[in-house]
Scaffold this motif. Structure first.
Motif, PDB file in Angstrom:
ATOM      1  N   LEU A 210      52.834  50.540  23.323  1.00  0.00           N
ATOM      2  CA  LEU A 210      51.913  50.188  24.408  1.00  0.00           C
ATOM      3  C   LEU A 210      52.464  50.563  25.784  1.00  0.00           C
ATOM      4  CD1 LEU A 210      50.684  46.639  23.289  1.00  0.00           C
ATOM      5  CD2 LEU A 210      49.555  48.842  22.959  1.00  0.00           C
ATOM      6  N   ALA A 211      53.661  51.150  25.823  1.00  0.00           N
ATOM      7  CA  ALA A 211      54.333  51.402  27.100  1.00  0.00           C
ATOM      8  C   ALA A 211      53.506  52.276  28.034  1.00  0.00           C
ATOM      9  CB  ALA A 211      55.695  52.044  26.852  1.00  0.00           C
ATOM     10  N   ASP A 212      52.856  53.291  27.492  1.00  0.00           N
ATOM     11  CA  ASP A 212      52.090  54.217  28.328  1.00  0.00           C
ATOM     12  C   ASP A 212      50.586  53.964  28.264  1.00  0.00           C
ATOM     13  OD1 ASP A 212      54.432  55.584  29.105  1.00  0.00           O
ATOM     14  OD2 ASP A 212      54.414  56.716  27.230  1.00  0.00           O
ATOM     15  N   VAL A 213      50.198  52.838  27.674  1.00  0.00           N
ATOM     16  CA  VAL A 213      48.782  52.494  27.569  1.00  0.00           C
ATOM     17  C   VAL A 213      48.383  51.696  28.802  1.00  0.00           C
ATOM     18  CG1 VAL A 213      47.047  51.235  26.246  1.00  0.00           C
ATOM     19  CG2 VAL A 213      48.858  52.489  25.050  1.00  0.00           C
ATOM     20  N   GLU A 214      47.385  52.153  29.501  1.00  0.00           N
ATOM     21  CA  GLU A 214      46.961  51.484  30.731  1.00  0.00           C
ATOM     22  C   GLU A 214      46.492  50.064  30.453  1.00  0.00           C
ATOM     23  OE1 GLU A 214      44.019  52.345  34.564  1.00  0.00           O
ATOM     24  OE2 GLU A 214      43.661  53.362  32.659  1.00  0.00           O
ATOM     25  N   ILE A 215      46.908  49.126  31.303  1.00  0.00           N
ATOM     26  CA  ILE A 215      46.471  47.745  31.130  1.00  0.00           C
ATOM     27  C   ILE A 215      44.986  47.624  31.442  1.00  0.00           C
ATOM     28  CG2 ILE A 215      48.719  46.678  31.487  1.00  0.00           C
ATOM     29  CD1 ILE A 215      47.964  46.223  34.397  1.00  0.00           C
ATOM     30  N   GLN A 216      44.376  46.578  30.912  1.00  0.00           N
ATOM     31  CA  GLN A 216      42.922  46.403  30.972  1.00  0.00           C
ATOM     32  C   GLN A 216      42.456  45.572  32.165  1.00  0.00           C
ATOM     33  OE1 GLN A 216      41.969  48.905  28.876  1.00  0.00           O
ATOM     34  NE2 GLN A 216      40.285  47.588  28.268  1.00  0.00           N
ATOM     35  N   ASN A 217      43.330  45.326  33.119  1.00  0.00           N
ATOM     36  CA  ASN A 217      42.951  44.494  34.263  1.00  0.00           C
ATOM     37  C   ASN A 217      41.636  44.963  34.884  1.00  0.00           C
ATOM     38  OD1 ASN A 217      45.528  43.612  33.739  1.00  0.00           O
ATOM     39  ND2 ASN A 217      46.122  43.447  35.876  1.00  0.00           N
ATOM     40  N   GLY A 218      40.672  44.064  34.958  1.00  0.00           N
ATOM     41  CA  GLY A 218      39.411  44.362  35.599  1.00  0.00           C
ATOM     42  C   GLY A 218      38.442  45.197  34.792  1.00  0.00           C
ATOM     43  N   LYS A 219      38.827  45.563  33.583  1.00  0.00           N
ATOM     44  CA  LYS A 219      37.967  46.424  32.765  1.00  0.00           C
ATOM     45  C   LYS A 219      36.856  45.616  32.097  1.00  0.00           C
ATOM     46  CE  LYS A 219      40.232  50.438  33.061  1.00  0.00           C
ATOM     47  NZ  LYS A 219      39.639  51.723  33.449  1.00  0.00           N
ATOM     48  N   ASP A 275      32.136  52.015  39.575  1.00  0.00           N
ATOM     49  CA  ASP A 275      32.692  50.990  38.675  1.00  0.00           C
ATOM     50  C   ASP A 275      32.397  51.351  37.219  1.00  0.00           C
ATOM     51  OD1 ASP A 275      34.280  48.927  39.621  1.00  0.00           O
ATOM     52  OD2 ASP A 275      32.607  47.829  40.478  1.00  0.00           O
ATOM     53  N   GLU A 276      31.168  51.732  36.957  1.00  0.00           N
ATOM     54  CA  GLU A 276      30.772  52.080  35.593  1.00  0.00           C
ATOM     55  C   GLU A 276      31.558  53.292  35.084  1.00  0.00           C
ATOM     56  OE1 GLU A 276      26.582  52.651  35.975  1.00  0.00           O
ATOM     57  OE2 GLU A 276      26.110  50.491  35.807  1.00  0.00           O
ATOM     58  N   HIS A 277      31.793  54.253  35.960  1.00  0.00           N
ATOM     59  CA  HIS A 277      32.544  55.443  35.571  1.00  0.00           C
ATOM     60  C   HIS A 277      33.968  55.087  35.141  1.00  0.00           C
ATOM     61  CE1 HIS A 277      33.839  59.693  35.670  1.00  0.00           C
ATOM     62  NE2 HIS A 277      34.944  59.223  36.226  1.00  0.00           N
ATOM     63  N   PHE A 278      34.594  54.185  35.909  1.00  0.00           N
ATOM     64  CA  PHE A 278      35.973  53.791  35.611  1.00  0.00           C
ATOM     65  C   PHE A 278      36.056  52.726  34.519  1.00  0.00           C
ATOM     66  CE2 PHE A 278      36.743  55.826  39.673  1.00  0.00           C
ATOM     67  CZ  PHE A 278      38.008  56.366  39.533  1.00  0.00           C
ATOM     68  N   GLY A 279      34.922  52.083  34.227  1.00  0.00           N
ATOM     69  CA  GLY A 279      34.948  51.002  33.247  1.00  0.00           C
ATOM     70  C   GLY A 279      35.402  49.684  33.826  1.00  0.00           C
ATOM     71  N   TYR A 280      35.347  49.551  35.170  1.00  0.00           N
ATOM     72  CA  TYR A 280      35.749  48.315  35.824  1.00  0.00           C
ATOM     73  C   TYR A 280      34.560  47.366  35.976  1.00  0.00           C
ATOM     74  CZ  TYR A 280      40.232  50.386  37.217  1.00  0.00           C
ATOM     75  OH  TYR A 280      41.489  50.956  37.217  1.00  0.00           O
ATOM     76  N   LYS A 281      34.891  46.103  36.219  1.00  0.00           N
ATOM     77  CA  LYS A 281      33.840  45.120  36.491  1.00  0.00           C
ATOM     78  C   LYS A 281      33.466  45.139  37.976  1.00  0.00           C
ATOM     79  CE  LYS A 281      35.265  42.048  32.736  1.00  0.00           C
ATOM     80  NZ  LYS A 281      35.839  40.718  32.402  1.00  0.00           N
ATOM     81  N   HIS A 282      34.424  44.821  38.847  1.00  0.00           N
ATOM     82  CA  HIS A 282      34.125  44.742  40.271  1.00  0.00           C
ATOM     83  C   HIS A 282      35.248  45.344  41.115  1.00  0.00           C
ATOM     84  CE1 HIS A 282      30.924  42.069  39.039  1.00  0.00           C
ATOM     85  NE2 HIS A 282      31.803  41.257  38.482  1.00  0.00           N
ATOM     86  N   THR A 283      35.994  46.261  40.566  1.00  0.00           N
ATOM     87  CA  THR A 283      37.179  46.776  41.258  1.00  0.00           C
ATOM     88  C   THR A 283      36.838  47.779  42.351  1.00  0.00           C
ATOM     89  OG1 THR A 283      38.569  46.422  39.330  1.00  0.00           O
ATOM     90  CG2 THR A 283      39.354  48.014  40.947  1.00  0.00           C
ATOM     91  N   ALA A 284      35.935  48.711  42.078  1.00  0.00           N
ATOM     92  CA  ALA A 284      35.677  49.807  43.016  1.00  0.00           C
ATOM     93  C   ALA A 284      35.220  49.312  44.379  1.00  0.00           C
ATOM     94  CB  ALA A 284      34.641  50.761  42.427  1.00  0.00           C
ATOM     95  N   GLY A 285      34.484  48.215  44.408  1.00  0.00           N
ATOM     96  CA  GLY A 285      33.991  47.690  45.678  1.00  0.00           C
ATOM     97  C   GLY A 285      35.096  47.428  46.678  1.00  0.00           C
ATOM     98  N   HIS A 286      36.290  47.098  46.191  1.00  0.00           N
ATOM     99  CA  HIS A 286      37.413  46.798  47.086  1.00  0.00           C
ATOM    100  C   HIS A 286      37.932  48.060  47.773  1.00  0.00           C
ATOM    101  CE1 HIS A 286      37.814  42.567  45.909  1.00  0.00           C
ATOM    102  NE2 HIS A 286      37.523  42.974  44.686  1.00  0.00           N
ATOM    103  N   TRP A 287      37.657  49.228  47.195  1.00  0.00           N
ATOM    104  CA  TRP A 287      38.123  50.476  47.815  1.00  0.00           C
ATOM    105  C   TRP A 287      37.287  50.850  49.031  1.00  0.00           C
ATOM    106  CZ3 TRP A 287      37.904  53.280  42.434  1.00  0.00           C
ATOM    107  CH2 TRP A 287      38.910  52.770  41.607  1.00  0.00           C
ATOM    108  N   PHE A 288      36.065  50.296  49.111  1.00  0.00           N
ATOM    109  CA  PHE A 288      35.139  50.683  50.186  1.00  0.00           C
ATOM    110  C   PHE A 288      34.676  49.472  50.998  1.00  0.00           C
ATOM    111  CE2 PHE A 288      34.137  52.895  46.133  1.00  0.00           C
ATOM    112  CZ  PHE A 288      34.740  54.121  46.401  1.00  0.00           C
ATOM    113  N   ARG A 289      35.483  48.457  51.088  1.00  0.00           N
ATOM    114  CA  ARG A 289      35.055  47.210  51.701  1.00  0.00           C
ATOM    115  C   ARG A 289      34.735  47.390  53.178  1.00  0.00           C
ATOM    116  NH1 ARG A 289      35.846  42.404  48.722  1.00  0.00           N
ATOM    117  NH2 ARG A 289      35.421  41.293  50.642  1.00  0.00           N
ATOM    118  N   LYS A 290      33.653  46.720  53.619  1.00  0.00           N
ATOM    119  CA  LYS A 290      33.331  46.703  55.045  1.00  0.00           C
ATOM    120  C   LYS A 290      34.439  45.973  55.801  1.00  0.00           C
ATOM    121  CE  LYS A 290      28.328  46.769  54.314  1.00  0.00           C
ATOM    122  NZ  LYS A 290      27.042  46.027  54.457  1.00  0.00           N
ATOM    123  N   ASP A 291      34.876  44.848  55.235  1.00  0.00           N
ATOM    124  CA  ASP A 291      36.016  44.126  55.796  1.00  0.00           C
ATOM    125  C   ASP A 291      37.263  44.762  55.193  1.00  0.00           C
ATOM    126  OD1 ASP A 291      37.885  42.417  56.781  1.00  0.00           O
ATOM    127  OD2 ASP A 291      37.354  40.737  55.474  1.00  0.00           O
TER     128      ASP A 291
END
Length: 419
Positions: A210-219, A275-291
Motif C-alpha cells: 500500500l506504500a504507493d497507493v494514494e490515500i482515500q481522503n475526501g474520496k 470534484d467528480e473528475h478527481f473522485g472527491y466529495k468537496h475537495t476541489a472547492g477549496h482550491w478556488f475559494r472566494k475567501d
C-alpha cells in the motif's frame, strides 16, 4: 465437542472478540459505551453487542445462566486504581469498572476469564494492584495467573506488550500460547537445530503493497482495489506533512487560489465537475475559494492533473510542486514507523509516520498491523478509527489465547466423560 459460549465486556471495536470467534467461540453478548466502536462491531461481528454503561447492566439481563458460560473476556480500564481503600466498595469511582467485571464474573461463574491490560499494570503501586486483582479473583473461586505477551512473538507484525490475566475455576492449568515467532535473521534455517520459531513479521511484509497507493481522503468511493482486493479505510492524517517533505519555495496561498479561480472561469469547468473528475466529495472547492485565506493548494499530483483540465501556464508549477526533505526533530508524535521489523505499538492517538514521510499510517495500515482482516470496516471519523484500532487487542493474538483455553476446557470435559 459443543461450541463454547462467550460473554465480552469492554469490547471496543472487537479485536479480542473476533479472535475468540475465529477460534470457534459463540459470542452470546458483548458491550461497550463508545458509539462508533459499537457501530463498527455490529457491522463486522454481530448485533449481539449493546451500547450500554456497564454499571447499569444487571447480570441477570446478560444471556447465559450461571455456570453455563464458558468464558468471559474484557480489557477493563486501569486508570484510578487505588489500594488505599481496603473496602473497595462499588461506590468507589476510582476503580468501579474493574469491580464491574469482577461482579459479572462472580455472578455468571464462567469456566475461564481473560482480562487484557497495559504492561504497566503490573508495576502500579509497587505491584500491589496486580496482587489485589489476583486476590479478588481468588476470593470468588478462581485460580489466576498472568503473563506479559509480546504480540510480535505470535505472528502479529507489531511489538505490542500487554499483560494477559487468566483465571479458571475448573481445576486446570492456565495455559498461555507458546511463541511462534522471534527476532531471528531471515536465514533462520541455519539455526533450525536450536530454534523452532519463525522470524518476526515485518511492517514491509504487511503493508508494503500500500506504500504507493494514494490515500482515500475526501474520496467518494469507500474503498480502493489493490491486487483485486477491496481495501477499506485507507485514509490517513497528513497534518504533519510539512515537517517532513515540505515545499522548497514560499507559496502565497491567496495568490494561488486567485490564480486557479481565474483559470477555472476561463476553462468553463465547474467546481462540481472537477470534484467528480478527481473522485472527491468537496475537495476541489477549496482550491478556488472566494475567501482564499481558508483555501488550500493542490498536492503535486492533483496540480498536474488540474493543469491538464484548466490549461493554466507554468507560472507556479515549480513553487507548488517542488518538495524537499526538511529536518525531523525526534518526538514521540514525529516517529517514523519501522519497515524491516515489527512496528512499534499502535496507539489510540496519532499513529506513526509512514516511511514515505508524506503522511501517517492509514487506518487500514494500522488495522493490518493489528491483524484485522481487510474486509473489517471501521466507522466514524478518522480520529475515531485510529482510536478504535489502537485500543484493540490484536486479533491473531486473541485467537491463539482462545485456542489454548478451548484445549483446557475440552481436556477437562474428556476426563469428566471418562469418569
Amino acid at each position: 465437542m459443543t461450541k463454547k459460549n462467550l460473554i465480552a465486556l469492554f469490547s471496543g471495536a472487537g479485536g479480542m472478540d473476533l479472535g475468540f470467534k475465529n477460534a470457534g467461540f459463540n459470542i452470546l453478548w458483548a458491550c461497550d459505551f463508545n458509539k462508533d466502536a459499537v457501530n463498527t462491531y455490529s457491522k463486522n461481528i454481530g448485533n449481539h453487542i449493546e451500547l450500554v454503561d456497564i454499571t447499569q447492566v444487571d447480570s441477570k439481563d446478560i444471556p447465559g445462566d450461571p455456570y453455563e458460560v464458558d468464558v468471559i473476556i474484557g480489557g477493563f480500564p486501569c486508570q484510578g486504581f487505588s489500594i488505599a481503600n481496603t473496602n473497595r466498595s462499588m461506590e468507589d469511582e476510582r476503580n468501579f469498572l474493574y469491580l464491574e467485571m469482577l461482579r459479572i464474573i462472580e455472578d455468571k461463574k464462567p469456566k475461564f476469564f481473560v482480562a487484557e491490560n497495559v504492561k504497566g499494570l503490573i508495576s502500579m503501586q509497587g505491584g500491589q494492584v496486580i496482587k489485589m486483582i489476583i486476590d479478588d479473583f481468588s476470593r470468588i473461586g478462581y485460580s489466576v495467573d498472568f503473563r506479559i505477551l509480546n504480540a510480535a512473538n505470535y505472528g502479529v507484525p507489531q511489538a505490542r506488550e500487554r499483560v494477559i490475566i487468566m483465571g479458571n475455576r475448573i481445576g486446570v492449568k492456565n495455559t498461555f500460547p507458546e511463541p511462534t515467532h522471534t527476532a531471528l535473521p531471515k536465514d533462520y534455517n541455519l539455526f533450525s537445530d536450536t530454534y523452532d520459531l519463525q522470524p518476526h513479521i515485518t511492517v514491509a511484509e504487511t503493508i508494503g503493497h500500500l506504500a504507493d497507493v494514494e490515500i482515500q481522503n475526501g474520496k467518494i468511493n469507500e474503498y480502493i482495489e489493490v491486487n483485486k482486493q477491496k481495501i477499506f479505510n485507507h485514509i490517513a492524517s497528513t497534518t504533519v506533512h510539512d515537517k517532513f517533505f515540505g515545499r522548497k519555495f514560499d507559496v502565497n496561498q491567496e495568490e494561488i487560489c486567485d490564480y486557479l479561480k481565474e483559470w477555472r472561469k476561463i476553462s468553463g469547468w465547474s467546481t462540481k465537475r472537477i470534484d467528480e473528475h478527481f473522485g472527491y466529495k468537496h475537495t476541489a472547492g477549496h482550491w478556488f475559494r472566494k475567501d482564499n485565506k481558508s483555501g488550500s493548494i493542490p498536492k503535486p499530483s492533483d496540480w498536474w492533473e488540474l493543469k491538464k483540465l484548466l490549461g493554466f501556464d507554468d507560472k507556479y508549477d515549480e513553487q507548488v510542486t517542488t518538495f524537499i526533505e526538511k529536518e525531523i526533530k525526534f518526538e514521540q508524535s514525529l516517529r517514523i514507523t519501522n519497515w524491516d521489523r515489527p512496528s512499534d505499538t499502535i496507539t489510540a492517538t496519532s499513529p506513526e509516520i509512514h516511511v514515505n514521510r508524506q503522511r501517517r499510517l492509514s487506518g487500514r495500515e494500522c488495522a493490518m498491523l493489528q491483524t484485522f482482516p481487510n474486509d473489517f470496516i471501521f466507522t466514524g471519523s478518522l480520529n475515531s478509527i485510529y482510536r478504535q484500532i489502537g485500543n484493540a487487542v490484536p486479533v491473531l493474538l486473541a485467537e491463539q489465547i482462545a485456542i489454548k483455553i478451548i484445549e483446557q476446557i475440552e481436556s477437562k470435559e474428556k476426563v469428566a466423560i471418562q469418569i
